[in-house]
Design an enzyme around this catalytic site. Sequence first.
Site, PDB file in Angstrom:
ATOM      1  N   TYR A  44       0.830  -1.198   0.000  1.00  0.00           N
ATOM      2  CA  TYR A  44       0.000   0.000   0.000  1.00  0.00           C
ATOM      3  C   TYR A  44       0.875   1.262   0.000  1.00  0.00           C
ATOM      4  CZ  TYR A  44      -3.500  -3.410   1.570  1.00  0.00           C
ATOM      5  OH  TYR A  44      -4.320  -4.514   1.693  1.00  0.00           O
ATOM      6  N   HIS A 128       0.324 -12.433   1.467  1.00  0.00           N
ATOM      7  CA  HIS A 128      -0.451 -11.473   0.679  1.00  0.00           C
ATOM      8  C   HIS A 128      -0.566 -11.914  -0.777  1.00  0.00           C
ATOM      9  CE1 HIS A 128      -1.218  -6.892  -0.141  1.00  0.00           C
ATOM     10  NE2 HIS A 128      -2.307  -7.632  -0.255  1.00  0.00           N
TER      11      HIS A 128
END
Length: 322
Positions: A44, A128
């Site tokens: 992010y 992830h």
Amino acid sequence: MSELSVGCAQLGNLYREVSDGDSLATVERAWLLGVRTFDTAPHYGLGLSERRLGAALRSRPRHEYVVSSKVGRLLEPVDRTAGLDDEGFVVPATHRRVFDFSPEGILRSLTGSLERLGLDRLDLVYLHDPDDYMAAALATGYPTLAKLRKEGVVRAIGAGMNNAALLARLVRETDIDVVMLAGRYTLLEQESLDDLLPLCVERGVDIVAAGVFNSGLLAQPQPRPDAKYNYSDAPPELVQRAQAIAAVCKRHGTSLPAAALAFPLAHPAIVSVCVGARSAAQIERNVALYAEPIATDLWEELKAERLLREDAPVPGSDHARP
């Protein structure tokens, strides 16, 4: 975990810039309203989300909140910054992401996250998006996280992705604690009732439901024809379905976003709903939606109209989570 948790992708300038001041205000307002669970990742904003979240939590007692981050994408510096990041975050392209589920890669990723967050431990670490790297995730990724859990470096481990079938495989073949399921258990999608959700109940694995608005289609009281669905333009038939659900919600005195937030939490396996925010005002809206009372006959009508699966647990039902 708090039932409502904050997804911090927007703090990494997802789709548009967010100021440091707005990022700080977002976390502070969440805290004042009782939210204590925050999810971030190196992905992010090339680490920006982690840095901002860590700065916002620095003065808070460490035992009072839960922070999750993710491993699997290493941030490798580039020789020369060339424009902005090309994966949806409005940040300088100072690094490139490299998928790496090796023991060394996971340790490097975790070390980088702790440095950016300014923490000495993480409460929860997810593998992830290992969709295209399942062999490595099973062979080295999970065993490395399990070792770190045993050593007390992390408290809980899991995996996060938007593929329910692959998450089910991880639940079957490993001893993870939590999965983050993005977009696959919502008012528009309940296929995971056939596999992942009952499997998690059976094996005692918790679920954090993310993407409950399906990228925006369920985020407004009246779905727009140009709304997004799973990061793309919503197909007309899904827009019509969302509009039909919204009409039922309106008849029962509630809103589509409030129903979308409440629905997943009725399932026994789901312990938290993770919703993103980029401002204090969005946090206030999310908390208000979470607190909004919803008439039980709303769910009955949705099932009667075949807008919701008959076997889906709903708030107030016998099979709902207490």
